[in-house]
Design an enzyme around this catalytic site. Structure first.
Site, PDB file in Angstrom:
ATOM      1  N   LYS A   1       0.827  -1.257   0.069  1.00 29.49           N
ATOM      2  CA  LYS A   1       0.089   0.017  -0.017  1.00 29.49           C
ATOM      3  C   LYS A   1       0.876   1.074   0.046  1.00 29.49           C
ATOM      4  O   LYS A   1       0.753   2.028  -0.776  1.00 29.49           O
ATOM      5  CB  LYS A   1      -0.759   0.157   1.405  1.00 29.49           C
ATOM      6  CG  LYS A   1      -1.646   1.402   1.271  1.00 29.49           C
ATOM      7  CD  LYS A   1      -2.402   1.411   2.695  1.00 29.49           C
ATOM      8  CE  LYS A   1      -1.422   1.828   3.781  1.00 29.49           C
ATOM      9  NZ  LYS A   1      -1.151   3.179   4.365  1.00 29.49           N
ATOM     10  N   ASN A   2       1.865   1.318   0.802  1.00 24.12           N
ATOM     11  CA  ASN A   2       2.756   2.398   0.975  1.00 24.12           C
ATOM     12  C   ASN A   2       3.712   2.639  -0.053  1.00 24.12           C
ATOM     13  O   ASN A   2       4.529   3.630  -0.155  1.00 24.12           O
ATOM     14  CB  ASN A   2       3.424   2.841   2.450  1.00 24.12           C
ATOM     15  CG  ASN A   2       2.417   2.637   3.517  1.00 24.12           C
ATOM     16  OD1 ASN A   2       1.217   2.962   3.376  1.00 24.12           O
ATOM     17  ND2 ASN A   2       2.874   2.379   4.566  1.00 24.12           N
TER      18      ASN A   2
ATOM     19  N   CYS B   1      -4.309  12.822  12.603  1.00 26.55           N
ATOM     20  CA  CYS B   1      -4.915  11.638  12.705  1.00 26.55           C
ATOM     21  C   CYS B   1      -4.912  10.925  13.963  1.00 26.55           C
ATOM     22  O   CYS B   1      -4.228  11.365  14.706  1.00 26.55           O
ATOM     23  CB  CYS B   1      -4.558  10.694  11.398  1.00 26.55           C
ATOM     24  SG  CYS B   1      -3.025   9.785  11.756  1.00 26.55           S
TER      25      CYS B   1
ATOM     26  N   ARG C   1       1.026  14.772  12.505  1.00 29.14           N
ATOM     27  CA  ARG C   1       1.247  14.497  11.293  1.00 29.14           C
ATOM     28  C   ARG C   1       1.437  15.791  10.451  1.00 29.14           C
ATOM     29  O   ARG C   1       0.760  15.561   9.275  1.00 29.14           O
ATOM     30  CB  ARG C   1       0.762  13.305  10.544  1.00 29.14           C
ATOM     31  CG  ARG C   1       0.731  12.095  11.488  1.00 29.14           C
ATOM     32  CD  ARG C   1       0.075  10.858  10.926  1.00 29.14           C
ATOM     33  NE  ARG C   1       0.805  10.456   9.913  1.00 29.14           N
ATOM     34  CZ  ARG C   1       0.401   9.459   9.028  1.00 29.14           C
ATOM     35  NH1 ARG C   1      -0.670   8.810   9.361  1.00 29.14           N
ATOM     36  NH2 ARG C   1       1.323   8.975   8.051  1.00 29.14           N
TER      37      ARG C   1
ATOM     38  N   ASP D   1       4.891   0.448  12.001  1.00 38.34           N
ATOM     39  CA  ASP D   1       3.590   0.111  11.471  1.00 38.34           C
ATOM     40  C   ASP D   1       3.478  -1.701  11.837  1.00 38.34           C
ATOM     41  O   ASP D   1       2.363  -1.993  11.773  1.00 38.34           O
ATOM     42  CB  ASP D   1       3.565   0.153   9.850  1.00 38.34           C
ATOM     43  CG  ASP D   1       3.382   1.423   9.611  1.00 38.34           C
ATOM     44  OD1 ASP D   1       3.862   1.768   8.323  1.00 38.34           O
ATOM     45  OD2 ASP D   1       3.347   2.421  10.220  1.00 38.34           O
TER      46      ASP D   1
ATOM     47  N   ARG E   1      -8.861  -0.126   4.965  1.00 40.18           N
ATOM     48  CA  ARG E   1      -7.819   0.760   4.138  1.00 40.18           C
ATOM     49  C   ARG E   1      -6.210   0.304   3.623  1.00 40.18           C
ATOM     50  O   ARG E   1      -5.799   0.718   2.856  1.00 40.18           O
ATOM     51  CB  ARG E   1      -7.279   2.091   5.303  1.00 40.18           C
ATOM     52  CG  ARG E   1      -8.912   2.764   5.709  1.00 40.18           C
ATOM     53  CD  ARG E   1      -8.372   3.746   6.746  1.00 40.18           C
ATOM     54  NE  ARG E   1      -7.375   4.785   6.217  1.00 40.18           N
ATOM     55  CZ  ARG E   1      -7.686   5.969   5.766  1.00 40.18           C
ATOM     56  NH1 ARG E   1      -9.043   6.273   5.795  1.00 40.18           N
ATOM     57  NH2 ARG E   1      -6.995   6.592   5.559  1.00 40.18           N
TER      58      ARG E   1
END
Ligand code: EPZ
Length: 417
Positions: free
Chosen positions: A22-23, A116, A121, A305, A397
């Site tokens: 995803k990243n 968030c 951030r 993460d 997500r």
């Protein structure tokens, strides 16, 4: 809103394939804005965050064709070099279009992402880096407006602290800037290297990606190409920890073991048997883990993460472990929910102190962010009885159909619409 119902106590076994990262997909899609020729990206995971139609890339006027994970982007005419609030509020990584848009069109208007669940951030480091390449930047009414009508010029960028998307943003700007750019204290994450590989295939001239000093020689224009993005190392790490916490025997395939080196080292210290073989990792953990401390760091250190998922494992380890979070200021939102399941966790500032328990108990819990929700899924896989995890839209997500993958290797998990 969807929720997961999970019955705990079933060791995972078999093989689970890892999807594209995803990243890595997010900056790769933004990089397509740097050329007017078609770019084809493969292995784009079908995670909600990547539903192309919502992407800021689509909003600019670029044409996007998504064929089941193979995405073709053609950014011939960029009528709207902007990422409006409605797009950015759902996906903060939209700020990644700032660099490519101002480099390609001489202007960009991007809504500021805002905070968030895991922290404030800010994107101040993105902004100051682009100013070093000659962009004039104003911030007003919640937007960053960048202008460089004569194009960007190469320069010296030294990040005060390591930022992954900040490095990616300025790298994408520098490839079309006149002259040389040197990025110091750059992020070394595999996603940065993957982006540099894609840009190089598009005709960019980059040296040192994957190290803390990246040198870029700007070029006039870039061309189209094809690129398969790297496997998702965080998904791979999540499955390794899912196997360990359930005391299972699992083969995690289609991944890059090197990208989870720090995790593998900690898991071995805690007693897991791990065998790496090409693009697969086999993990067996017949006994309960030994408590082992971790401190999150930038790559190649222990990934932030994976902190929440690792903490879930430590809640049933033998002994006391310390988990220290150095990247984000508010990334222990999963701890009170794990405590509801019977875990023994005390938070002191950026440190969690976990006293391992024999058993967790199934109950109702609420997911607060992407990785926290993965942590709750892992805890529910071993909890006594049934757990219900609410707000699983968080996990969608960043994970492609995680409940289907887990069920295929023995988990008793179902999605309830
Ligand atoms: C990337 O976020 C990842 N997201 C995050 O993954 C990951 O947690 C993070 O890197 C760290 O590895 C994507 O790649 C899309 P940073 P990013 O800029 O780039 C501060 C997930 O779960 N900072 O490296 O936004 C910042 O607040 C997500 O998949 C500034 O102060 O993270 C943080 O404390 C979550 N000013 C630290 O630096 C800036 O301008 C590192 O953030 C930029 C960052």
């Amino acid at each position: 809103m969807d929720k997961f119902k999970i019955s705990g106590g079933h060791p995972l076994s078999g093989e689970v394939p890892v999807s594209g990262s995803k990243n890595s997909a997010l900056p790769a899609l933004a990089a397509c804005l740097l050329t007017d020729e078609p770019v084809t990206l493969k292995r784009i995971p079908q995670a909600r965050e990547l539903q192309t139609r919502e992407m800021p890339v689509a909003h600019t006027g670029a044409k996007i064709l998504d064929r089941n994970g193979t995405v073709e982007v053609e950014a011939r005419d960029l009528e709207r070099p902007e990422a409006p609030y409605d797009v950015v509020k759902t996906m903060r990584a939209s700020s990644l279009v700032l660099g490519p848009l101002v480099a390609r069109t001489g202007r960009a208007r991007v809504s500021m992402p805002g905070g968030c669940a895991i922290g404030a951030r800010p994107i101040n480091l993105h902004v100051s880096a682009l100013e070093h390449l000659g962009a004039e930047i104003q911030q007003s009414h919640g937007y960053v407006e960048a202008v460089a009508l004569d194009g960007l010029r190469g320069g010296e960028v030294h990040f005060d602290r390591i930022t992954v998307t900040g490095t990616e943003d300025v790298l994408m700007a520098a490839v079309l800037a006149r002259g040389e750019t040197v990025i110091r204290n750059a992020a070394r994450e595999p996603e940065v290297t993957d982006l540099a590989d894609l840009l190089t295939k598009m005709g960019a001239r980059i040296e040192g990606a994957g190290t803390s000093i990246i040198r870029v020689e700007g070029v006039e224009r870039l061309h189209g190409t094809e690129h398969a993005i790297i496997p998702d190392r965080i998904e791979a790490g999540t499955f390794l920890l899912a196997a360990a916490i359930t005391r299972g025997d699992l083969m995690v395939s289609d991944c890059n073991p090197e990208h989870v080196g720090a995790l593998i080292m900690k898991m071995r210290q805690a007693g897991a048997e791990i065998n790496e073989d090409g693009d697969s990792i086999r993990v067996r953990c017949p006994n309960s883990a030994k408590a082992v401390d971790v401190t999150t760091e930038e790559y190649p250190g222990f990934a932030t993460d994976l902190q929440a998922q690792y903490m879930a494992w430590m809640t049933v380890a033998r002994g006391i472990s310390f988990v220290t979070e150095t990247i984000f200021e508010n990334r222990f939102m999963h701890a009170p929910e794990l405590t509801r399941m019977g875990a023994n966790i005390r938070i002191e500032g950026r440190q969690a102190i976990i006293a391992g328990e024999e058993q967790l108990m199934g109950t109702q819990v609420i997911a607060s962010d992407l990785r926290a929700s993965a942590s709750l899924v892992l805890a529910a896989l071993i909890a006594k009885g049934e757990s219900t995890i609410h707000r699983v839209y968080h996990i969608d997500r960043g994970y492609e159909q995680i409940e289907r993958k887990l069920a295929q290797v023995g988990a008793k998990i179902e999605r309830v619409q």
